[in-house]
Design a protein around this motif. Structure first.
Motif, PDB file in Angstrom:
ATOM      1  N   LYS A 135       0.820  -1.229   0.000  1.00  0.00           N
ATOM      2  CA  LYS A 135       0.000   0.000   0.000  1.00  0.00           C
ATOM      3  C   LYS A 135       0.847   1.270   0.000  1.00  0.00           C
ATOM      4  O   LYS A 135       0.320   2.368   0.196  1.00  0.00           O
ATOM      5  CB  LYS A 135      -0.966   0.005   1.198  1.00  0.00           C
ATOM      6  N   GLY A 136       2.142   1.129  -0.230  1.00  0.00           N
ATOM      7  CA  GLY A 136       2.988   2.318  -0.366  1.00  0.00           C
ATOM      8  C   GLY A 136       2.972   2.834  -1.794  1.00  0.00           C
ATOM      9  O   GLY A 136       2.424   2.214  -2.713  1.00  0.00           O
ATOM     10  N   PHE A 137       3.563   4.012  -1.999  1.00  0.00           N
ATOM     11  CA  PHE A 137       3.644   4.609  -3.327  1.00  0.00           C
ATOM     12  C   PHE A 137       4.893   4.120  -4.056  1.00  0.00           C
ATOM     13  O   PHE A 137       5.938   3.892  -3.443  1.00  0.00           O
ATOM     14  CB  PHE A 137       3.718   6.136  -3.239  1.00  0.00           C
ATOM     15  N   VAL A 147       1.282   0.133  -4.327  1.00  0.00           N
ATOM     16  CA  VAL A 147       1.733  -1.253  -4.294  1.00  0.00           C
ATOM     17  C   VAL A 147       0.600  -2.129  -3.770  1.00  0.00           C
ATOM     18  O   VAL A 147       0.127  -1.947  -2.651  1.00  0.00           O
ATOM     19  CB  VAL A 147       2.979  -1.405  -3.405  1.00  0.00           C
ATOM     20  N   GLY A 148       0.168  -3.078  -4.596  1.00  0.00           N
ATOM     21  CA  GLY A 148      -0.913  -3.967  -4.173  1.00  0.00           C
ATOM     22  C   GLY A 148      -0.426  -5.034  -3.225  1.00  0.00           C
ATOM     23  O   GLY A 148      -1.116  -5.413  -2.279  1.00  0.00           O
ATOM     24  N   ILE A 180      11.733   2.486 -12.520  1.00  0.00           N
ATOM     25  CA  ILE A 180      11.236   2.534 -11.146  1.00  0.00           C
ATOM     26  C   ILE A 180      11.806   3.762 -10.436  1.00  0.00           C
ATOM     27  O   ILE A 180      13.019   3.994 -10.453  1.00  0.00           O
ATOM     28  CB  ILE A 180      11.642   1.273 -10.356  1.00  0.00           C
ATOM     29  N   GLU A 181      10.924   4.548  -9.821  1.00  0.00           N
ATOM     30  CA  GLU A 181      11.352   5.613  -8.915  1.00  0.00           C
ATOM     31  C   GLU A 181      10.766   5.337  -7.537  1.00  0.00           C
ATOM     32  O   GLU A 181       9.544   5.273  -7.368  1.00  0.00           O
ATOM     33  CB  GLU A 181      10.908   6.996  -9.390  1.00  0.00           C
ATOM     34  N   ILE A 182      11.645   5.147  -6.574  1.00  0.00           N
ATOM     35  CA  ILE A 182      11.233   4.875  -5.198  1.00  0.00           C
ATOM     36  C   ILE A 182      10.690   6.158  -4.567  1.00  0.00           C
ATOM     37  O   ILE A 182      11.204   7.254  -4.808  1.00  0.00           O
ATOM     38  CB  ILE A 182      12.434   4.354  -4.375  1.00  0.00           C
ATOM     39  N   ASP A 183       9.648   6.014  -3.754  1.00  0.00           N
ATOM     40  CA  ASP A 183       9.106   7.167  -3.031  1.00  0.00           C
ATOM     41  C   ASP A 183      10.190   7.742  -2.116  1.00  0.00           C
ATOM     42  O   ASP A 183      10.696   7.036  -1.235  1.00  0.00           O
ATOM     43  CB  ASP A 183       7.901   6.724  -2.199  1.00  0.00           C
TER      44      ASP A 183
END
Length: 208
Positions: A135-137, A147-148, A180-183
């Motif tokens: 559940k994060g971005f 994120v599921g 991919i870009e991490i929050d």
């Protein structure tokens, strides 16, 4: 900065490749006359600078480091990409703030289609997976997604019809790479905790 809300799909129509420098021209669905030379546009989540324009076309230079870190070097003529113009003061942040700086690429491992939903499973390098939580971005090809689920080697996202309509995700097949870009907030929190906890544990041990 970008919001992670993809504005549409841009098609690669010209690719000039030199040693250490690619020059790409993309065709956009709408007129780009208001886009200024020097403006920032995210292509598949990668922040690029406009070097020239022509009605519905924008041209960008891509350096060797950009080609190394992203999936842009693998594009072929006719390929479509997600795009977003840089956010302006006052714009609604419908996703989460993104910098347009790609951390890594991730291959699509599998896809599962159900009614009104597409689930995509990606594999992420271990050094980046520790920043991904249920559940994060996360930024995937420039789209701000939730994120599921996390799994041993990566994560899953679930995409609704509107997201599929605006983006290129529906065309992805296993093996395709995404950016991919991490929050950044999540990364900061994780790095801070990992740095502080050993210090606190050492202080606790020393005081006993």
């Amino acid at each position: 900065m970008f919001t992670g809300i993809v504005q549409g799909k841009a098609k690669l129509v010209v690719a000039q490749k030199q040693e250490g420098l690619f020059t790409y021209t993309f065709e956009f669905p709408e007129d780009q006359s208001d886009t200024q030379i020097g403006a920032s546009v995210a292509i598949n989540g990668t922040c690029l600078t406009v070097v020239s324009k022509n009605q519905r076309q924008l041209t960008f230079d891509l350096m060797a480091e950009t080609l190394r870190l992203t999936n842009l070097g693998q594009l072929q003529l006719g390929d479509s990409t997600n795009f977003e113009h840089a956010a302006r003061i006052g714009d609604e942040i419908g996703g989460h703030l993104m910098s347009g700086h790609v951390h890594c690429t991730a291959p699509l491992k599998s896809r599962r289609v159900s009614e009104n939903n597409l689930a995509l499973d990606f594999e992420v390098p271990p050094q980046w997976s520790r920043y991904i939580f249920d559940k994060g971005f996360i930024g995937v090809n420039g789209a701000s997604l939730t994120v599921g689920a996390c799994h041993e080697t990566g994560f899953t996202v679930n995409l609704i019809p509107e997201t599929l309509r605006v983006t290129t995700f529906e065309a992805l097949i296993p093996g395709d790479l995404v950016n991919i870009e991490i929050d950044p907030q999540t990364q900061t929190i994780v790095d801070t905790i990992e740095r502080v906890l050993p210090t606190l544990a050492q202080r606790q041990f020393s005081s006993n």
